[in-house]
Design an enzyme around this catalytic site. Structure first.
Site, PDB file in Angstrom:
ATOM      1  N   GLU A   1      -5.947  -1.427   1.034  1.00  0.00           N
ATOM      2  CA  GLU A   1      -4.827  -1.514   1.975  1.00  0.00           C
ATOM      3  C   GLU A   1      -4.378  -0.119   2.412  1.00  0.00           C
ATOM      4  OE1 GLU A   1      -0.313  -3.479   2.093  1.00  0.00           O
ATOM      5  OE2 GLU A   1      -1.211  -2.925   0.175  1.00  0.00           O
TER       6      GLU A   1
ATOM      7  N   CYS B   1      -2.229  -7.676  -0.247  1.00  0.00           N
ATOM      8  CA  CYS B   1      -1.331  -7.236  -1.311  1.00  0.00           C
ATOM      9  C   CYS B   1      -0.246  -8.276  -1.649  1.00  0.00           C
ATOM     10  CB  CYS B   1      -0.717  -5.887  -0.927  1.00  0.00           C
ATOM     11  SG  CYS B   1      -0.048  -4.952  -2.325  1.00  0.00           S
TER      12      CYS B   1
ATOM     13  N   LYS C   1      -0.303  -8.541   8.061  1.00  0.00           N
ATOM     14  CA  LYS C   1       0.385  -8.955   6.836  1.00  0.00           C
ATOM     15  C   LYS C   1       1.732  -9.587   7.175  1.00  0.00           C
ATOM     16  CE  LYS C   1       2.044  -6.790   2.531  1.00  0.00           C
ATOM     17  NZ  LYS C   1       2.168  -5.461   1.865  1.00  0.00           N
TER      18      LYS C   1
END
Length: 262
Positions: free
Chosen positions: A41, A146, A111
């Protein structure tokens, strides 16, 4: 499918230096039998949140996207390009990138879950589109980023779309490493899919990251795991035909009763 994971420490706030670092790493790898490589990431910038408004890339003219496309075509490998910061209509998003071995951008995902503990909502905007599967070599795959790992709903959505292999690029902190390990395995078991994670090691701005990138099979077995503290390259062959066998032996999806779920 042979997969190479680069558990990479990130140079804060310097996209060009990080692209050069990945380019040098690629030159050093034996890639003739590798199908796919994976990066972590925010690998071009790290979590330099106050700087992202200035250094996030325009997705329509992204140097990193060009770099990934050229690298994929040069080495004839698929690239799960971790995620990078992009700026669109004045908003900064944390965007995962998938490039196939012909150098084509086949999927991106912004995200959707922002980390309150890192004050992400003050600097980033959450993704506005649901997760979708993408295909490489005829295999349905998915990616989340994540903190998304904590939200099983979106990963179950990918499983119901036929996902057999889930990628999770991350900058997950060492202070919550137990959660990283447990939740990654849980997502593999409950969705009967392979999970491949790529988490950075090292530290930045007082946060130490957990490393511990891993390959996890649909039974929840950890096939390989990276160190906590160091950069390294992990290489693993996955037998993706195993997914159908696991789902047949324990028919979770046939046993679901969604009409009774609130």
């Amino acid at each position: 499918m042979n997969i190479l994971v680069y558990q990479m420490d990130v140079i804060p706030g310097d996209p060009q230096a990080n692209r050069e670092k990945v380019g040098k790493w690629l030159e050093e790898q034996e890639l003739h039998d590798v199908d796919l490589i994976m990066l972590p990431e925010m690998w071009t910038t790290a979590y330099t949140l106050p700087e992202l408004d200035d250094i996030a890339e325009d997705p329509a003219d992204s140097e990193t996207v060009r770099f990934l496309k050229e690298s994929a075509e040069r080495y004839h490998v698929h690239i799960m390009g971790g995620s990078i910061a992009v700026k669109r209509n004045g908003k900064v998003f944390n965007r995962a990138l998938v490039v196939n071995n012909r150098g084509e951008l086949v999927y991106h995902y912004d995200k959707m879950h922002l980390v309150p503990m890192l004050n992400e909502p003050a600097y980033l905007s959450g993704g506005e589109e649901p997760v979708r599967v993408f295909e490489l070599d005829g295999i349905k795959m998915g990616v989340v980023i994540c903190y998304d790992l904590r939200f099983p709903e979106i990963i179950r959505s990918l499983a119901l779309q036929g996902c057999k292999l889930l990628f999770i690029p991350a900058e997950w902190p060492d202070s919550r490493r137990t959660h990283w390990d447990v939740l990654s395995a849980a997502r593999a078991v409950e969705n009967q899919m392979y999970v491949v994670t790529c988490n950075r090691p090292g530290s930045y701005d007082g946060i130490t990251f957990a490393g511990s990138s891993a390959f996890i099979d649909p039974w929840g077995n950890v096939l390989q795991k990276g160190s906590v503290e160091h950069e390294e390259t992990l290489r693993q062959k996955l037998e993706l035909s195993n997914v159908a066998e696991v789902r047949e032996n324990v028919p979770v999806f046939d046993s679901r009763v969604p009409s009774l779920y609130d």
